[in-house]
Scaffold this active site. Structure first.
Site, PDB file in Angstrom:
ATOM      1  N   ASP A 227     -39.412 -55.195 -16.826  1.00 16.61           N
ATOM      2  CA  ASP A 227     -40.718 -55.029 -16.182  1.00 16.61           C
ATOM      3  C   ASP A 227     -40.877 -53.539 -15.889  1.00 16.61           C
ATOM      4  OD1 ASP A 227     -43.096 -55.425 -14.806  1.00 16.61           O
ATOM      5  OD2 ASP A 227     -42.154 -56.214 -12.987  1.00 16.61           O
ATOM      6  N   CYS A 267     -43.140 -59.287 -18.518  1.00 17.25           N
ATOM      7  CA  CYS A 267     -44.240 -60.013 -17.858  1.00 17.25           C
ATOM      8  C   CYS A 267     -45.586 -59.355 -18.120  1.00 17.25           C
ATOM      9  CB  CYS A 267     -43.969 -60.118 -16.358  1.00 17.25           C
ATOM     10  SG  CYS A 267     -43.820 -58.512 -15.563  1.00 17.25           S
ATOM     11  N   ARG A 295     -48.550 -68.619 -19.184  1.00 13.09           N
ATOM     12  CA  ARG A 295     -49.018 -68.558 -17.793  1.00 13.09           C
ATOM     13  C   ARG A 295     -50.123 -69.604 -17.572  1.00 13.09           C
ATOM     14  NH1 ARG A 295     -48.578 -63.763 -14.917  1.00 13.09           N
ATOM     15  NH2 ARG A 295     -49.075 -65.180 -13.210  1.00 13.09           N
TER      16      ARG A 295
HETATM   17  N1  NVA Z   1     -43.631 -55.711 -10.925  1.00 17.51           N
HETATM   18  C1  NVA Z   1     -44.987 -55.538 -11.376  1.00 17.51           C
HETATM   19  C2  NVA Z   1     -45.482 -56.815 -11.972  1.00 17.51           C
HETATM   20  C3  NVA Z   1     -46.889 -56.792 -12.459  1.00 17.51           C
HETATM   21  C4  NVA Z   1     -47.310 -58.105 -13.003  1.00 17.51           C
HETATM   22  C5  NVA Z   1     -45.850 -55.106 -10.195  1.00 17.51           C
HETATM   23  O1  NVA Z   1     -45.679 -55.640  -9.105  1.00 17.51           O
HETATM   24  O2  NVA Z   1     -46.689 -54.217 -10.365  1.00 17.51           O
HETATM   25  N1   CP Z   2     -47.826 -60.483 -15.401  1.00 16.91           N
HETATM   26  C1   CP Z   2     -48.861 -60.431 -14.559  1.00 16.91           C
HETATM   27  O1   CP Z   2     -48.847 -60.980 -13.438  1.00 16.91           O
HETATM   28  O2   CP Z   2     -49.920 -59.732 -15.031  1.00 16.91           O
HETATM   29  P1   CP Z   2     -51.218 -59.309 -14.226  1.00 16.91           P
HETATM   30  O3   CP Z   2     -50.825 -58.228 -13.264  1.00 16.91           O
HETATM   31  O4   CP Z   2     -52.163 -58.827 -15.281  1.00 16.91           O
HETATM   32  O5   CP Z   2     -51.742 -60.510 -13.490  1.00 16.91           O
END
Ligand code: NVA
Ligand code: CP
Length: 308
Positions: A227, A267, A295
């Site tokens: 991520d 993700c 999802r």
């Molecule tokens: N770890 C990331 C996930 C985004 C879907 C965030 O919190 O920005």
């Molecule tokens: N992976 C995920 O939650 O993506 P978004 O931030 O686009 O919702």
């Protein structure tokens, strides 16, 4: 009847996770819209940006016959100081369910405390439970696993920031008894209390949990998951993070250490050239975009579980 929330993966038992994943897989095979939620509404309350979570929940609700309502915190009285308690009590009188993407996990918990409708975590600084359900679904699909018990034979490696996504992956691995290695720089390893909770569950489920800063622990991985290095809300640390996380990048060198059947998950959204190289994103786009697609089916299963 006591209303159910999904604030954390720990709100679900192994049995419930199994049922949700089975339901999601069943729904994936059926594209025909259902009308179970006719006349019902789901609020989507977003303090942070979102593409996948927002749209998949909206589409899931619509395809189940209900109506999604988009709520932008900045346009609500919350932005002028109305309390969480009052907001939750009012929204509960209009809506049938509320998905929240928040900064502080404690704010989500406060919403849930004062809401009389189910509250769903659409990501907080601490957890991302709906994401991780879709990830497990994707691993089962790509490794052709029919029953959850067989998942323990898959070595899952997460490399990068021990963030919300990593915390939820750790939690689900502990509950389901999986084989998970989390690899992060020493400064960004899983927090002690998060790890201890997972280890407590792992002791009764026989989950193999390894948290380390040694990237060679990715050896023989069947799944490599990463991520972004800088999550939403942590932008002030961006430069420091880039340097510290560089050795933890998902690239072709790392994939050479993995098993020949290894898939890559992300993700999304990704920052190509930081946590994952462009060539690896492109090579593994099937698993990564299927993960995003899944999802939708998971959100449907979650909504049916909580709102029906
Ligand atoms: N770890 C990331 C996930 C985004 C879907 C965030 O919190 O920005
Ligand atoms: N992976 C995920 O939650 O993506 P978004 O931030 O686009 O919702």
């Amino acid at each position: 009847m006591v209303k159910k929330n999904l604030l954390s993966i720990y709100d679900l038992s192994k049995k419930e996770i199994k049922a949700l994943l089975n339901k999601a897989a069943e729904l994936k095979g059926k594209r025909k819209p259902l009308s179970v939620f006719k006349g019902k509404t789901l609020g989507l309350l977003l303090e942070k940006p979102s593409t996948r979570t927002m749209v998949s929940f909206a589409v899931a609700m619509a395809q189940l016959g209900g109506t999604p309502i988009f709520l932008n915190t900045e346009k609500m009285q919350r932005s002028r100081g109305e309390s969480i308690r009052d907001t939750a009590m009012v929204l509960s009188r209009y809506l049938d369910g509320l998905m929240i993407r928040a900064f502080k996990h404690s704010n989500l918990e406060e919403f849930a405390k004062y809401s009389t409708i189910p509250v769903i975590n659409g990501l907080t600084d601490d957890e991302h439970p709906c994401q991780i359900l879709a990830d497990i679904m994707t691993i089962m699909e790509f490794h052709r696993i029919k029953i959850i018990e067989s998942l323990k034979n898959v070595k899952i490696v997460y490399t990068g920031d021990s963030n919300n996504v990593a915390n939820s992956l750790l939690a689900i691995s502990a509950i389901l008894g999986l084989n998970l290695t989390v690899i992060s720089p020493r400064e960004y390893l899983t927090k002690k209390e998060v790890l201890n909770k997972a280890l407590k569950y792992a002791s009764s489920t026989n989950a193999k949990i390894n948290v380390t800063s040694d990237i060679s622990a990715a050896k023989d991985a069947d799944v490599i998951y990463t991520d972004v290095w800088t999550s939403m809300g942590f932008e002030s640390e961006q430069e420091r993070r880039k340097n510290l996380f560089a050795p933890y990048q998902v690239n072709s060198k790392l994939l050479k250490k993995a098993s020949s059947r290894c898939i890559v998950l992300h993700c999304l959204p990704s920052v190509r050239g930081e946590e994952i190289t462009t060539d690896i994103m492109d090579k593994y786009e099937n698993s990564i975009f299927t993960e995003a697609e899944n999802r939708l089916y998971v959100q449907k299963a979650v909504l049916l579980h909580l709102l029906k």
